[in-house]
Motif scaffolding. Structure first.
Motif, PDB file in Angstrom:
ATOM      1  N   VAL A 101       1.483  -1.272  -0.107  1.00 45.42           N
ATOM      2  CA  VAL A 101      -0.219  -0.452  -0.039  1.00 45.42           C
ATOM      3  C   VAL A 101       0.900   0.699  -0.062  1.00 45.42           C
ATOM      4  N   ARG A 102       1.623   1.612  -1.053  1.00 44.18           N
ATOM      5  CA  ARG A 102       2.894   2.587  -1.107  1.00 44.18           C
ATOM      6  C   ARG A 102       1.909   4.016  -2.064  1.00 44.18           C
ATOM      7  N   LEU A 103       2.128   5.249  -1.469  1.00 44.06           N
ATOM      8  CA  LEU A 103       2.058   6.714  -1.504  1.00 44.06           C
ATOM      9  C   LEU A 103       3.256   6.796  -1.615  1.00 44.06           C
ATOM     10  N   VAL A 104       3.767   7.817  -2.635  1.00 47.85           N
ATOM     11  CA  VAL A 104       4.358   8.875  -3.465  1.00 47.85           C
ATOM     12  C   VAL A 104       4.444  10.348  -3.580  1.00 47.85           C
ATOM     13  N   PHE A 105       5.301  10.809  -2.691  1.00 48.55           N
ATOM     14  CA  PHE A 105       5.816  11.776  -2.828  1.00 48.55           C
ATOM     15  C   PHE A 105       6.525  12.581  -3.455  1.00 48.55           C
ATOM     16  N   SER A 106       6.469  13.520  -4.730  1.00 46.84           N
ATOM     17  CA  SER A 106       8.089  13.636  -5.723  1.00 46.84           C
ATOM     18  C   SER A 106       7.975  14.841  -6.394  1.00 46.84           C
ATOM     19  N   GLY A 107       8.603  15.850  -6.623  1.00 48.33           N
ATOM     20  CA  GLY A 107       8.372  16.360  -7.106  1.00 48.33           C
ATOM     21  C   GLY A 107       9.853  17.297  -7.538  1.00 48.33           C
ATOM     22  N   ASP A 108      10.038  18.723  -8.128  1.00 48.31           N
ATOM     23  CA  ASP A 108      11.161  19.379  -8.481  1.00 48.31           C
ATOM     24  C   ASP A 108      11.599  20.412  -7.717  1.00 48.31           C
TER      25      ASP A 108
END
Length: 493
Positions: free
Chosen positions: A147-154
């Motif tokens: 059960v994954r959540l991914v927070f990503s960004g530049d």
């Protein structure tokens, strides 16, 4: 500039129309009588063209009114232009804020395993998996594998972040959370060809290890390579080089619905703790890793291979791993050890090398990896952790069928064989194992948001879980075999 030209054009058109509409007459004078005439004739001299004074005055007033109106319009346009500039500047400043640059995505995997043969045989070890699906134990059941959540960004053109927690079922616990990834990419150029990854991330050893579980066909990674980096991640620093044209090729493959391993560089080097995910370093020696891979377009081989891409590469790791020793355990032949295994001088030393080759399914695909080396393993007879040889890998074939059943969905049937003789350093006492396993099944990508995987798995593997049965026999290091029907429903968001 555009506003001024527009104003001049309007004035010119209006001025022309007004001048031609005004009342004007030509006057002529008789040369002898000096009498004035409105028409030309014999002996008449043209005096000129004359307009009525009241008409000219009216025209001037109209022109003045138009000029004033245009001045007011110009003022309104300038105010509007200033407002537009102010809004753009405000939006630009707002876009620079971190919360407008962070993306959120994720996926969930619900599994069900049904054991068909080989389990719960009296006096025989149960079929369990240490490095793979931990729900393969005791009972057929539903479980959350991930059960994954991914927070990503530049953050800006040179700094990117990536954070991934997991809330999946593990070790029988239904309420569990852990940090999987937490790193920053520090680029030296705007195209991110050269970058350093700092933090907790995947260790670039192998190809399938780097492939996201969201994209992988088979339900579990092969033991032979996954045993090198349990949970695939660790805390350290990794340097990557990814040429722009290779970045584009990997993105193009992903857009086609093909499953890449992600961008871990054409070349990669790194140092990391080596004690595996979310664990403190236990010695003064850091692991080192080297990674190389390159995708090759096969168009030069003729029209048969148009669009085909073959990726090949090699990897190596070296370091020292402190084994989690049991103070008491029972061997497979029923002998009870009352003390933890000793460790010889170089018993925690590990060195591995691996190779891989992947032909992306367009429509036929092929995937293979193999590794060799030596690492820490339990010597049951002498009750000691010592350095032992290891070898193993897998071979997988698949076929991609688009628009299955007349829909936009994709069906990918596959078959995978894996073999491993070597230690699982992440298991208790770094148990030495033998694994032979065949999976065959399919993945049905019904839509971008929903996927279904079903496999029939034939397992023969060493049980690395230390437990004692009621009859006094032990599962630990016992060889177990059996067949399983496994299903996984995955939804992406």
């Amino acid at each position: 500039m555009k506003l001024t030209k527009m104003k001049l054009a309007i004035i010119s058109v209006l001025g022309f129309s007004l001048s031609t509409s005004a009342l004007a007459i030509d006057l002529y004078m008789d040369s002898e009588t000096k009498q004035l005439f409105a028409e030309d004739g014999p002996g008449r001299i043209k005096l000129g063209t004359f307009e009525k004074v009241e008409e000219k005055t009216k025209q001037n007033e109209e022109m003045a009114e138009i000029r004033n109106d245009l001045k007011n319009k110009e003022k309104d346009f300038k105010e509007l232009e200033q407002n537009v500039v102010a809004v753009r500047e405000a939006n630009a400043k707002n876009d620079e804020k971190w919360f407008n640059k962070i993306n959120l995505r994720g996926y969930t995997q619900l599994r069900y395993n049904q054991k068909l043969t080989g389990d719960r045989v009296a006096g025989q070890p149960e079929l369990r998996s240490d490095q793979g699906d931990k729900s393969i134990r005791d009972n057929s059941n539903f479980s959350f594998r991930r059960v994954r959540l991914v927070f990503s960004g530049d953050i800006n053109e040179y700094v990117s972040l990536y954070i991934q927690p997991d809330f999946a079922t593990t070790n029988g616990d239904q309420n569990f959370a852990q940090l999987r990834d937490a790193y920053a990419d520090l680029a030296f150029d705007k195209s991110h060809e050269y970058r350093i990854r700092a933090g907790q991330s995947k260790v670039p050893f192998g190809w399938e290890n780097l492939q996201s579980s969201q994209n992988r066909l088979s339900l579990d990674r092969a033991d032979a390579l996954n045993s090198a980096v349990p949970s695939e991640r660790d805390l350290g620093l990794f340097a990557y080089w990814s040429p722009t044209h290779v970045q584009k090729l990997w993105k193009d493959l992903s857009l086609k619905g093909l499953k890449t391993s992600g961008d871990y560089g054409v070349l990669g080097f790194g140092v990391y703790n080596g004690q595996s995910l979310n664990k403190d370093e236990q010695n003064d020696d850091l692991y080192m890793v080297a990674h190389a891979t390159y995708p090759i377009e096969l168009d030069f081989l003729g029209s048969t291979f148009n669009g085909q891409v073959l990726e090949i590469g090699a990897d190596a790791i070296s370091g020292k791993f402190n084994v989690n020793s049991l103070s008491k355990y029972t061997t497979s032949d029923g002998i009870v050890r009352t003390s933890a295994p000793k460790q010889d001088k170089k018993g925690n030393s590990e060195d591995r090398a691996a190779i891989h080759a992947i032909l992306f399914p367009q429509p036929f695909g092929f995937q293979a990896e193999w590794n060799w080396g030596k690492g820490p393993a339990l010597n049951v007879e002498d009750n000691i952790i010592e350095r032992k040889s290891l070898r193993g890998g897998y071979v997988q074939a698949m076929y991609k069928i688009d628009k299955v059943l007349g829909t936009q969905g994709t069906l990918i049937p596959f078959i995978k064989w894996q073999h491993y003789d070597g230690p699982h350093k992440g298991a208790a006492n770094a148990a030495y194992t033998h694994v032979e396993e065949i999976d065959f099944g399919f993945e049905w990508q019904m839509m971008k948001a929903l996927e279904l995987v079903m496999t029939y798995t034939m397992m023969d593997r060493t049980n690395t879980v230390n437990s004692v049965r009621s009859d006094g026999t032990s599962d630990f290091l016992g060889q177990a075999s059996g067949d399983l029907l496994r299903t996984q429903l995955q939804w992406n968001y």
